[in-house]
Design a protein around this motif. Sequence first.
Motif, PDB file in Angstrom:
ATOM      1  N   GLU A  62     -11.770   6.091 -59.740  1.00  0.00           N
ATOM      2  CA  GLU A  62     -11.167   5.477 -58.692  1.00  0.00           C
ATOM      3  C   GLU A  62     -10.671   3.394 -59.412  1.00  0.00           C
ATOM      4  N   GLN A  92     -11.804  11.380 -49.217  1.00  0.00           N
ATOM      5  CA  GLN A  92     -10.932  10.503 -49.367  1.00  0.00           C
ATOM      6  C   GLN A  92      -9.465  11.182 -48.621  1.00  0.00           C
ATOM      7  N   ASP A  93      -8.648  10.806 -48.553  1.00  0.00           N
ATOM      8  CA  ASP A  93      -7.299  10.891 -48.200  1.00  0.00           C
ATOM      9  C   ASP A  93      -6.341  11.532 -49.897  1.00  0.00           C
ATOM     10  N   ARG A 139      -4.377   9.598 -51.675  1.00  0.00           N
ATOM     11  CA  ARG A 139      -4.808   8.906 -52.351  1.00  0.00           C
ATOM     12  C   ARG A 139      -5.702   9.660 -53.685  1.00  0.00           C
ATOM     13  N   VAL A 140      -5.899  10.863 -53.688  1.00  0.00           N
ATOM     14  CA  VAL A 140      -5.968  10.915 -54.862  1.00  0.00           C
ATOM     15  C   VAL A 140      -5.423  11.902 -55.412  1.00  0.00           C
ATOM     16  N   ALA A 165     -10.538  15.960 -53.173  1.00  0.00           N
ATOM     17  CA  ALA A 165     -10.732  14.900 -51.532  1.00  0.00           C
ATOM     18  C   ALA A 165     -11.810  15.030 -50.902  1.00  0.00           C
TER      19      ALA A 165
END
Length: 158
Positions: free
Chosen positions: A139, A43-44, A47-48, A38
């Motif tokens: 993703e 990335q948040d 969300r990972v 992350a």
Amino acid sequence: MAGRGTQATALLVKKAIAHRVHTYQHDPNHASYGTEAAELLGQDTARVFKTLVAELDGRLVVGVVPVSSQLDLKALASALGGKKARMAAVADAERATGYVAGGISPVGQKKALPLALDSSAQDFDTVLCSGGRRGLEIELAPADLIALTGAVVAPIAT
């Protein structure tokens, strides 16, 4: 190394599932594979997602939860219709999935294990999860991850 595919990426291509591959330089000294991914990918951590293998009533199962959370073993057991879950031994997880710890993907496992995905995944258009080796994230849309893995969606994170 960055161009080398994995079982996960090969399956996504074979099934023509829209996805993006993200790579980063894995640091073996980092305390958390998921947090590292992350951070390095910007990335948040909600969300990972990390892929965790557990033993549920004598069989291996998978829980996929945000790296910002912990896997709730009681909730995992309930979601997958079992009584008692505990984390699996690393060697058992690696042998069953065909991936190394820190690179276990929910996609393209050697043996398709029953899988529960935390319901928070549905809060995002796309989520990231391991692509089958350390330093490689894929993703994809949560609906595609669910369809591809046969995942049960339930609140399994704390």
